[in-house]
Scaffold this active site. Structure first.
Site, PDB file in Angstrom:
ATOM      1  N   HIS A   1      -9.422   1.295   4.700  1.00 26.84           N
ATOM      2  CA  HIS A   1      -8.135   1.415   5.389  1.00 26.84           C
ATOM      3  C   HIS A   1      -8.304   2.313   6.610  1.00 26.84           C
ATOM      4  O   HIS A   1      -9.105   3.247   6.606  1.00 26.84           O
ATOM      5  CB  HIS A   1      -7.067   1.989   4.448  1.00 26.84           C
ATOM      6  CG  HIS A   1      -5.706   1.903   5.041  1.00 26.84           C
ATOM      7  ND1 HIS A   1      -5.216   2.877   5.889  1.00 26.84           N
ATOM      8  CD2 HIS A   1      -4.748   0.951   4.968  1.00 26.84           C
ATOM      9  CE1 HIS A   1      -4.008   2.510   6.293  1.00 26.84           C
ATOM     10  NE2 HIS A   1      -3.700   1.352   5.749  1.00 26.84           N
TER      11      HIS A   1
ATOM     12  N   GLY B   1       5.034   1.210   4.551  1.00 23.60           N
ATOM     13  CA  GLY B   1       6.329   1.851   4.307  1.00 23.60           C
ATOM     14  C   GLY B   1       7.351   0.956   3.611  1.00 23.60           C
ATOM     15  O   GLY B   1       8.084   1.420   2.723  1.00 23.60           O
TER      16      GLY B   1
ATOM     17  N   LYS C   1       0.076   4.256  -0.133  1.00 26.45           N
ATOM     18  CA  LYS C   1      -0.523   5.445   0.483  1.00 26.45           C
ATOM     19  C   LYS C   1      -0.292   6.636  -0.457  1.00 26.45           C
ATOM     20  O   LYS C   1      -0.348   6.471  -1.665  1.00 26.45           O
ATOM     21  CB  LYS C   1       0.026   5.649   1.901  1.00 26.45           C
ATOM     22  CG  LYS C   1      -0.099   4.353   2.726  1.00 26.45           C
ATOM     23  CD  LYS C   1       0.145   4.511   4.188  1.00 26.45           C
ATOM     24  CE  LYS C   1      -0.031   3.156   4.878  1.00 26.45           C
ATOM     25  NZ  LYS C   1       0.041   3.215   6.317  1.00 26.45           N
TER      26      LYS C   1
ATOM     27  N   GLY D   1       2.615   1.918  10.924  1.00 28.70           N
ATOM     28  CA  GLY D   1       3.633   2.955  10.792  1.00 28.70           C
ATOM     29  C   GLY D   1       4.371   3.256  12.089  1.00 28.70           C
ATOM     30  O   GLY D   1       5.135   4.212  12.174  1.00 28.70           O
TER      31      GLY D   1
ATOM     32  N   GLU E   1      -5.535  -5.035  10.220  1.00 34.42           N
ATOM     33  CA  GLU E   1      -4.519  -4.012  10.478  1.00 34.42           C
ATOM     34  C   GLU E   1      -4.793  -3.368  11.840  1.00 34.42           C
ATOM     35  O   GLU E   1      -5.641  -2.476  11.946  1.00 34.42           O
ATOM     36  CB  GLU E   1      -4.541  -2.940   9.383  1.00 34.42           C
ATOM     37  CG  GLU E   1      -4.153  -3.481   8.022  1.00 34.42           C
ATOM     38  CD  GLU E   1      -3.466  -2.424   7.153  1.00 34.42           C
ATOM     39  OE1 GLU E   1      -2.552  -2.809   6.420  1.00 34.42           O
ATOM     40  OE2 GLU E   1      -3.822  -1.232   7.219  1.00 34.42           O
TER      41      GLU E   1
ATOM     42  N   ASN F   1       0.879  -1.177   0.000  1.00 31.70           N
ATOM     43  CA  ASN F   1       0.000   0.000   0.000  1.00 31.70           C
ATOM     44  C   ASN F   1       0.913   1.222   0.000  1.00 31.70           C
ATOM     45  O   ASN F   1       1.536   1.522   1.013  1.00 31.70           O
ATOM     46  CB  ASN F   1      -0.893  -0.027   1.242  1.00 31.70           C
ATOM     47  CG  ASN F   1      -1.687   1.261   1.404  1.00 31.70           C
ATOM     48  OD1 ASN F   1      -1.743   2.087   0.490  1.00 31.70           O
ATOM     49  ND2 ASN F   1      -2.283   1.429   2.570  1.00 31.70           N
TER      50      ASN F   1
ATOM     51  N   SER G   1       3.426  -2.504  10.169  1.00 32.11           N
ATOM     52  CA  SER G   1       4.857  -2.611  10.482  1.00 32.11           C
ATOM     53  C   SER G   1       5.473  -3.937  10.035  1.00 32.11           C
ATOM     54  O   SER G   1       6.329  -4.493  10.720  1.00 32.11           O
ATOM     55  CB  SER G   1       5.094  -2.364  11.978  1.00 32.11           C
ATOM     56  OG  SER G   1       4.668  -1.056  12.340  1.00 32.11           O
TER      57      SER G   1
ATOM     58  N   GLU H   1      -6.685   4.701   7.684  1.00 34.61           N
ATOM     59  CA  GLU H   1      -6.515   6.143   7.444  1.00 34.61           C
ATOM     60  C   GLU H   1      -7.761   6.745   6.800  1.00 34.61           C
ATOM     61  O   GLU H   1      -8.063   7.920   6.999  1.00 34.61           O
ATOM     62  CB  GLU H   1      -5.248   6.368   6.613  1.00 34.61           C
ATOM     63  CG  GLU H   1      -4.003   6.115   7.476  1.00 34.61           C
ATOM     64  CD  GLU H   1      -2.840   5.468   6.764  1.00 34.61           C
ATOM     65  OE1 GLU H   1      -2.745   5.566   5.523  1.00 34.61           O
ATOM     66  OE2 GLU H   1      -1.997   4.846   7.451  1.00 34.61           O
TER      67      GLU H   1
HETATM   68  P1  13P Z   1       3.120   0.179   7.647  1.00 30.50           P
HETATM   69  O1  13P Z   1       3.591  -1.104   7.021  1.00 30.50           O
HETATM   70  O2  13P Z   1       3.889   1.376   7.178  1.00 30.50           O
HETATM   71  O3  13P Z   1       2.989   0.056   9.130  1.00 30.50           O
HETATM   72  O4  13P Z   1       1.627   0.426   7.085  1.00 30.50           O
HETATM   73  C1  13P Z   1       0.710  -0.605   7.159  1.00 30.50           C
HETATM   74  C2  13P Z   1      -0.473  -0.243   6.359  1.00 30.50           C
HETATM   75  O5  13P Z   1      -1.216   0.656   6.712  1.00 30.50           O
HETATM   76  C3  13P Z   1      -0.715  -0.984   5.111  1.00 30.50           C
HETATM   77  O6  13P Z   1      -1.976  -0.724   4.603  1.00 30.50           O
END
Ligand code: 13P
Length: 234
Positions: free
Chosen positions: A85, A218, A9, A160, A154, A7, A196, A87
């Protein structure tokens, strides 16, 4: 065989996506690899990598300024759409009902939704993790999804943050999600873990029962970080 989904983002560019898919063409892996990218990067040829979006409108077309329909996403050649998601839930007020409507639109367009569920830190500390996960699945996954769906667990507090739940917490969450999906007539639906994930923990996480793959934020942005995740599981 596992599903390794990235992802991006709100990161990257068409050039960096071309760079990534080129780097992934010849790696030695039978895993399914998906990259969910910003709308402006859809249409880039992923080769062996399936391309996805990160959101879709619940509406088919019309006066919804700024929205993009699942049919428009399908027309770019994309195959997947992340919906719900954390976010989107946090910054755009998306509820389970909205997520279910979006997922239904994605399925109707012939695409596969990757539906995200997970608890916040407040919910975790209040002992509500399992209840939030179960209602998230029951209310966000369309009942008639007909097995054309992926679910991602998640834990929102771990995204993150460099934090991950314990293996047994992940195992409990994934068993609950698998059992809930089975009770909805959606047994066998792949369930991904996200938050993560990196090259150093991906293999261990994917060895946990009912973890069918990972959704990576990330660490999906650069080939040097993403390739070890894909190749960590044969
Ligand atoms: P991270 O891997 O950066 O923690 O993000 C996870 C995520 O939100 C994937 O959709």
């Amino acid at each position: 065989m596992k599903i390794i989904a990235g992802n991006w983002k709100m990161n990257g560019s068409r050039d960096s996506l071309v760079h990534m898919v080129t780097a992934l063409q010849d790696i030695d892996s039978k895993n399914t690899v998906i990259l969910c990218v910003p709308y402006t990067m859809l249409g880039v040829d992923g080769g062996r990598v399936a391309i996805g979006a990160q959101d879709a409108s619940a509406h088919d077309h019309g006066a919804y300024t700024g929205e993009v329909s699942a049919n428009m996403i399908a027309a770019t050649g994309a195959k997947y759409v992340i919906v719900g998601h954390s976010e989107r839930r946090q910054y755009h007020g998306e509820t389970n009902d909205i997520v279910r409507a979006k997922a239904a639109a994605v399925i109707a367009a012939g695409l596969t939704p990757i539906i995200c569920v997970g608890e916040t830190m407040d919910e975790k500390q209040a002992g509500k993790t399992m209840a939030i996960i179960e209602s998230g699945v029951r209310e966000s996954v369309p009942n008639d999804a007909n097995n054309n769906v992926i679910v991602a667990y998640e834990p929102r507090w771990a995204i993150g943050a460099g934090l991950t739940p314990t293996d047994s917490e992940i195992a409990d969450a994934h068993k609950l999600i698998a059992d809930t999906l089975t009770s909805m007539g959606l047994g066998g639906t792949p369930v991904l873990y996200g938050a993560s994930v990196k090259g150093t923990n991906a293999a261990q996480i994917m060895s946990i029962p009912n973890v069918d793959g990972v959704l990576v934020g990330g660490a999906s942005l650069k080939p040097d970080d993403f390739i070890p995740i894909i190749t960590s599981v044969k």
